[in-house]
Design a protein around this motif. Structure first.
Motif, PDB file in Angstrom:
ATOM      1  N   HIS A  97     134.740  12.598  32.766  1.00 34.90           N
ATOM      2  CA  HIS A  97     135.268  11.376  32.735  1.00 34.90           C
ATOM      3  C   HIS A  97     134.718  10.357  31.715  1.00 34.90           C
TER       4      HIS A  97
ATOM      5  N   LEU B 120     135.524  10.717  27.977  1.00 35.79           N
ATOM      6  CA  LEU B 120     136.985  10.598  27.311  1.00 35.79           C
ATOM      7  C   LEU B 120     136.898   9.457  26.234  1.00 35.79           C
TER       8      LEU B 120
ATOM      9  N   GLU C 232     143.122  15.968  26.899  1.00 34.60           N
ATOM     10  CA  GLU C 232     142.650  14.806  27.917  1.00 34.60           C
ATOM     11  C   GLU C 232     143.339  14.802  29.431  1.00 34.60           C
ATOM     12  N   ALA C 233     144.616  15.451  29.396  1.00 39.00           N
ATOM     13  CA  ALA C 233     145.303  15.482  30.765  1.00 39.00           C
ATOM     14  C   ALA C 233     144.605  16.224  31.566  1.00 39.00           C
TER      15      ALA C 233
ATOM     16  N   ILE D  67     141.006  14.949  32.451  1.00 40.22           N
ATOM     17  CA  ILE D  67     141.008  14.037  33.624  1.00 40.22           C
ATOM     18  C   ILE D  67     141.010  14.863  35.174  1.00 40.22           C
ATOM     19  N   LEU D  68     142.209  15.778  35.067  1.00 38.62           N
ATOM     20  CA  LEU D  68     142.231  16.283  36.544  1.00 38.62           C
ATOM     21  C   LEU D  68     141.169  17.409  36.738  1.00 38.62           C
TER      22      LEU D  68
ATOM     23  N   ASP E   6     138.837  15.033  38.355  1.00 37.91           N
ATOM     24  CA  ASP E   6     139.537  14.840  39.646  1.00 37.91           C
ATOM     25  C   ASP E   6     139.082  16.025  40.726  1.00 37.91           C
TER      26      ASP E   6
END
Lengths: 292, 292
Positions: free
Chosen positions: A82, A85, A106-107, A110-111, A114
Motif C-alpha cells: 500500500h 502505491l 493498482e486494483a 490494493i486487494l 487487504d
C-alpha cells in the motif's frame, strides 16, 4: 547459535511457511500470485527473526512460532504494497524488483494488501498450540500495533509530514508508530508465546521501542550515504523530496550519535532480562550496521 | 416488535456505537475524520441489523451485540472506501455523498480503509462479555468471510469479470463471495453470540447464502430499473460498463424469478429454526422490495 547461523537456519523456514500459507488458500489466481509475489520478494525478515530470537532467548521456541512470524511478515508486506502505491510513495522498485502494482495493477495490489492484512488475523486465530486467551492477546495487540493507533497512523503522519517541516519530537512520533509499533509487536508476540513474565514484557517493550527508532534513524542515514544498488530502491529520495529526516534535522554526525544512543538503550533493556542474550544483542548491532 | 420499530430503535444506537468507537482512538485528525466520514454516511446498516435480528430471534440479545455489529459495519465500510477508488470502480458518489477519496484524497482513503479493517479485529478481541473461545471463533470466521476466500476474493473476481462475459455460475460465485460472505457472517456472528446450536447455525448459514444472492440480484435489477436519485449513486452504470449482471444474463423477468427463488429458499431456511421469526422474514421481504 550466533545470529548468522540462526538466520541461515530460519530464513528458508519463514519463506516456506509464507509460501504454504498462501498456497493453502482457494482464491483467484491473480490474487494468489500478487500476495505470493510480494511475500517472496525477500527483504530482511527482521520482524520474524525478532520474534523467533526472543522465543529462543526466553526458552525453547514454540511449535506455532513460524506461523505467528509469518502473520507479522504478511502485515509488514501489506503495508509495503500500500505504501508503494502511486497515491502514496509512488515507488516503482522495492527490494530491487518492480513493486506489486507495477506487476499486477493498482486494483489487485490494493486487494492483495487487504487480503494479507485480513489473513494475518485468521492465521493467529487458527493456531494449533496456543490457548484462546493468548490468541486473543496476540490479536488485540496486533490490531493496535498495525492499526490507526500504530502503523497506519504513522503512515498518515508520515504523508502529512512531507508537506511541512517536522520537529524532532514529531519525527520520532512518526517513526514510533510507522516502524516501531510493528517491530515492538514482533518482540512482544514472541514474549507472549514464551509465556514471559510482566517484567520481561516491560523490558522487551522498551527494547523494541529503542530498536525501532535505531532502525529508522539508520534508514534515514542510509538514504543519504547508501547507493540505490545497495538499497534496492532509489537512494537520496528523502532529500530530493525534502522529507524530514534525522540527518536533515540534526546533521549526519548528530544523527549517528542519536542512533548510537538508541542502540545503547536497546542493549540496556536486554540486560534487564538477566544473563546474556547474544541473538538480541547481535540483532541490535546488525540494525545499526546494516547497509540496506 | 416489527422490523420498522426494530430498525428505528437500533439505527441510532449503531450510529452512536460507531461514533464512540472512532472517537475513542488517539489518532491523527485527518485519519479520524476520514474513518468517521464514511461510517456516518449512513446506508441501510443491513449487516448490523441482521446480526441484531438473529440475536433477538434466538434469545434476549447480548451486551456486546452492538460492538460486534459495529465491527462488521466497519469492515463493510472499508470495503466500500477501497472499492470506490479510482483504480477500482472509480466512483465519485456513494449514498449521495462524495466518496471518501474525493474528500480526503486517495492516500488517506486507502489508509482509513486499512485502519477500519484492522480495528474491527481489535474491537472483537476486546469485547467485555464474550469468552476467549467465542472471540477466537468470531475472529476466525471474520477473517475468512472478509478476506481472500471471501469478500476480497469476490472483489477480485468482480474486477476481472468486467473484462469478459461471465456465465451464471461464475456470476453467482462473484456474489457469494463479494456480498454473500459478509452478510452470512453477520448472521453467524449473531448466532455465535446467541450460543446457537449446530443445527441452527447450519440453517442460518443457508439463510445467509440465499439472502446474499437475493440481495445482489435486487442490486442488479435496481441498476436497470432505479433512478440515480433513489440509489444515491449513478444508475445504469452496469449496463454502460457492460458488466455481467443477472438481468443482462437472464433478462429482467427471469432475474426477478431468480430473486423470488432465493428469497423463498431464505424463508425456508428460517422456517427450520422453528416457530415464527418475524424479523428475519420481514428482512428478507425488505431486501427483495428495496428501492435502493
Amino acid at each position: 547459535m550466533n545470529l548468522s547461523d540462526f538466520r541461515t537456519h530460519y530464513e528458508p523456514l519463514i519463506q516456506q511457511e509464507l509460501a504454504d500459507l498462501i498456497q493453502s488458500l482457494s482464491i483467484p489466481a491473480s490474487l494468489k500470485d500478487s500476495m505470493h509475489y510480494s511475500l517472496q520478494a525477500g527483504g530482511k525478515r527482521i520482524r520474524p527473526i525478532l520474534l523467533l530470537a526472543v522465543l529462543h532467548e526466553l526458552g525453547d521456541g514454540h511449535p506455532d512460532a513460524l506461523k505467528v512470524a509469518a502473520a507479522i511478515e504478511m502485515i509488514h508486506t501489506y503495508s509495503l504494497i500500500h505504501d508503494d502505491l502511486p497515491s502514496m510513495d509512488n515507488d516503482d522498485l522495492r527490494r530491487g524488483m518492480p513493486t506489486n502494482h507495477k506487476v499486477f495493477g493498482e486494483a489487485v495490489a490494493i486487494l492483495a494488501g487487504d487480503a494479507l492484512l485480513t489473513y494475518s488475523f485468521g492465521v493467529v486465530a487458527r493456531l494449533q498450540h496456543v490457548d484462546s486467551e493468548d490468541k486473543v492477546r496476540l490479536i488485540d495487540l496486533m490490531s493496535v500495533s498495525a492499526g490507526a493507533e500504530g502503523m497506519v497512523g504513522g503512515q498518515v503522519l508520515d504523508i502529512e509530514g512531507e508537506e511541512k517541516k517536522l520537529g524532532l519530537e514529531e519525527l520520532e512520533q512518526v517513526h514510533r508508530l510507522k516502524t516501531g509499533a510493528l517491530l515492538t509487536y514482533s518482540i512482544l508476540a514472541g514474549a507472549i508465546l514464551a509465556k514471559a513474565t510482566d517484567e520481561e514484557i516491560v523490558a522487551l517493550s522498551r527494547f523494541g521501542q529503542h530498536l525501532g527508532l535505531a532502525f529508522q534513524i539508520q534508514d534515514d542515514i542510509l538514504d543519504v550515504t547508501g547507493t540505490s544498488e545497495e538499497l534496492g530502491k532509489t537512494a537520496g529520495k528523502d532529500e530530493s523530496s525534502e522529507k524530514s529526516t534525522y540527518p536533515g534535522l540534526l546533521t549526519l554526525p548528530k544523527a549517528k550519535e542519536k542512533l548510537d544512543y538508541h542502540a545503547g538503550e536497546a542493549l540496556k533493556a536486554i540486560a534487564e532480562l538477566g544473563g546474556t542474550k547474544p541473538l538480541l544483542e547481535e540483532l541490535t548491532a546488525l540494525i545499526v550496521k546494516r547497509k540496506s
